[in-house]
Structure formats: C-alpha cells, structure tokens
Design a protein around this motif. Structure first.
Motif, PDB file in Angstrom:
ATOM      1  N   ALA A 176      -5.620 -14.917  14.799  1.00 50.69           N
ATOM      2  CA  ALA A 176      -5.113 -13.793  14.803  1.00 50.69           C
ATOM      3  C   ALA A 176      -4.460 -13.671  13.816  1.00 50.69           C
ATOM      4  CB  ALA A 176      -4.300 -13.764  15.967  1.00 50.69           C
TER       5      ALA A 176
ATOM      6  N   LYS B  75      -0.878 -12.614  11.573  1.00 52.77           N
ATOM      7  CA  LYS B  75       0.550 -12.862  12.104  1.00 52.77           C
ATOM      8  C   LYS B  75       1.222 -11.569  11.613  1.00 52.77           C
ATOM      9  CE  LYS B  75       0.046 -17.205  12.942  1.00 52.77           C
ATOM     10  NZ  LYS B  75      -0.354 -17.633  14.286  1.00 52.77           N
TER      11      LYS B  75
ATOM     12  N   CYS C 254     -11.903  -4.723  10.078  1.00 53.61           N
ATOM     13  CA  CYS C 254     -10.671  -4.733  11.235  1.00 53.61           C
ATOM     14  C   CYS C 254     -10.817  -4.803  12.479  1.00 53.61           C
ATOM     15  CB  CYS C 254      -9.622  -3.411  10.880  1.00 53.61           C
ATOM     16  SG  CYS C 254      -9.331  -3.031   8.921  1.00 53.61           S
ATOM     17  N   ASP C 255     -12.106  -4.349  13.072  1.00 52.51           N
ATOM     18  CA  ASP C 255     -12.340  -4.082  14.445  1.00 52.51           C
ATOM     19  C   ASP C 255     -12.661  -5.664  14.875  1.00 52.51           C
ATOM     20  OD1 ASP C 255     -13.096  -2.848  16.483  1.00 52.51           O
ATOM     21  OD2 ASP C 255     -15.323  -3.276  16.369  1.00 52.51           O
ATOM     22  N   GLY C 256     -11.723  -5.795  16.166  1.00 53.11           N
ATOM     23  CA  GLY C 256     -11.705  -7.162  16.940  1.00 53.11           C
ATOM     24  C   GLY C 256     -10.751  -7.983  16.463  1.00 53.11           C
ATOM     25  N   THR C 257      -9.945  -7.620  15.327  1.00 51.08           N
ATOM     26  CA  THR C 257      -8.770  -8.557  14.863  1.00 51.08           C
ATOM     27  C   THR C 257      -7.794  -8.589  16.050  1.00 51.08           C
ATOM     28  OG1 THR C 257      -9.270  -7.885  12.635  1.00 51.08           O
ATOM     29  CG2 THR C 257      -7.045  -8.843  13.159  1.00 51.08           C
ATOM     30  N   GLU C 258      -7.320  -9.656  16.238  1.00 51.05           N
ATOM     31  CA  GLU C 258      -6.163 -10.072  17.140  1.00 51.05           C
ATOM     32  C   GLU C 258      -4.869 -10.369  16.088  1.00 51.05           C
ATOM     33  OE1 GLU C 258      -7.107 -13.221  19.871  1.00 51.05           O
ATOM     34  OE2 GLU C 258      -9.084 -12.660  20.296  1.00 51.05           O
ATOM     35  N   VAL C 259      -3.954  -9.576  17.067  1.00 47.24           N
ATOM     36  CA  VAL C 259      -2.590  -9.836  16.379  1.00 47.24           C
ATOM     37  C   VAL C 259      -1.691 -10.924  16.919  1.00 47.24           C
ATOM     38  CG1 VAL C 259      -2.672  -7.868  15.140  1.00 47.24           C
ATOM     39  CG2 VAL C 259      -1.770  -7.799  17.355  1.00 47.24           C
ATOM     40  N   GLU C 260      -0.570 -11.405  16.410  1.00 46.13           N
ATOM     41  CA  GLU C 260       0.174 -12.085  17.174  1.00 46.13           C
ATOM     42  C   GLU C 260       1.530 -12.304  16.307  1.00 46.13           C
ATOM     43  OE1 GLU C 260      -0.597 -16.786  16.126  1.00 46.13           O
ATOM     44  OE2 GLU C 260      -1.781 -16.030  17.758  1.00 46.13           O
ATOM     45  N   ARG C 261       2.889 -12.260  17.053  1.00 48.67           N
ATOM     46  CA  ARG C 261       3.941 -12.420  16.293  1.00 48.67           C
ATOM     47  C   ARG C 261       4.092 -13.678  15.530  1.00 48.67           C
ATOM     48  NH1 ARG C 261       8.942  -9.446  18.850  1.00 48.67           N
ATOM     49  NH2 ARG C 261      10.622  -9.730  17.206  1.00 48.67           N
TER      50      ARG C 261
END
Length: 134
Positions: free
Chosen positions: A2, A4, A124-131
């Motif tokens: 993911a 950050k 960008c499609d399917g990109t996960e994000v996390e803090r």
C-alpha cells in the motif's frame, strides 16, 4: 503493498487549519533499476531497454518543444505548459516578463467505467492506502 498517507494540517488561513492526507514517497527507482527489472521479465537486454528509454525521452522533448502532445498508448499523455503572471490588459502581456517557467504535464491513461461512468486510471486502480507512521 500500500502507499503511505501522512495526515497534515493546512497552513493557509482561509482553509481554517483543516487536515488532509498526502501521499508519502517511500523512495525512488532509477532508469537503470527499471531497465534491470524489465530485462529480467522478458528477452530484452538491459542495454536495449536503456537505449530505447534514452531515445524516447529525447524524441518526446523534441516533439513537445514543437508544441506537440505526446500520447503513449496505455500509459498517458505529456505536454508542455507554462506558469504565467496575470495582467489586467492583453496589450500589457509580455512573454519575456510574464512567463515564469515551462512545465511538463502528465495525464495518465484512463477510461470511463461502463456501469457507473467513473474514471478508471490503470496506474491507480486497485491501489491500497494506509496511514504512515508519525
């Protein structure tokens, strides 16, 4: 894996100190590293990949400096734009004085989803994000 996200407070007074998320880079990948990775995934040599990348960037620069927009299928579009001061009257505009810099703009390839019509961008499609850790 993911990307950050760092949460930051906006410094502009007119935005009232609101908070927003900003993507954090986890590093850079050089042209040479990309060439190595590409050569490992197919029969093209690292030197061939580097030669094509060098020739491509030189030709893209030449074409954009002639005012062309570069369209790389399944990748995106590149074109040159300018940052410019504003003036009150057209007659007062002086290119040498008011154009501050030339910038290269990139728009990744995208298409409209057939069902809900939202814009899908393959990069960008399917990109996960996390803090990100503070």
């Amino acid at each position: 894996m993911a990307i950050k996200i760092r949460v930051l407070q906006h410094k502009k007074k007119d935005l009232g100190g609101k908070w927003y998320g900003k993507a954090v880079s986890t590093g850079e990948v050089s042209t040479g590293e990309l060439a190595q990775a590409i050569s490992r995934s197919n029969s093209v040599t690292e030197g061939d990949v580097l030669a094509v990348i060098k020739a491509l960037t030189e030709e893209m620069r030449r074409q954009m400096q002639m005012g062309k927009t570069i369209v790389l299928d399944d990748f995106g579009r590149f074109h040159l734009s300018v940052k410019s001061d504003m003036v009150d009257r057209k007659a007062d505009y002086n290119i040498k004085k008011h154009v501050k810099k030339v910038v290269c703009r990139f728009t990744p390839t995208g298409h409209r989803d057939q069902l809900d019509r939202h814009l899908v961008r393959p990069f960008c499609d399917g990109t996960e994000v996390e803090r990100a850790k503070e």
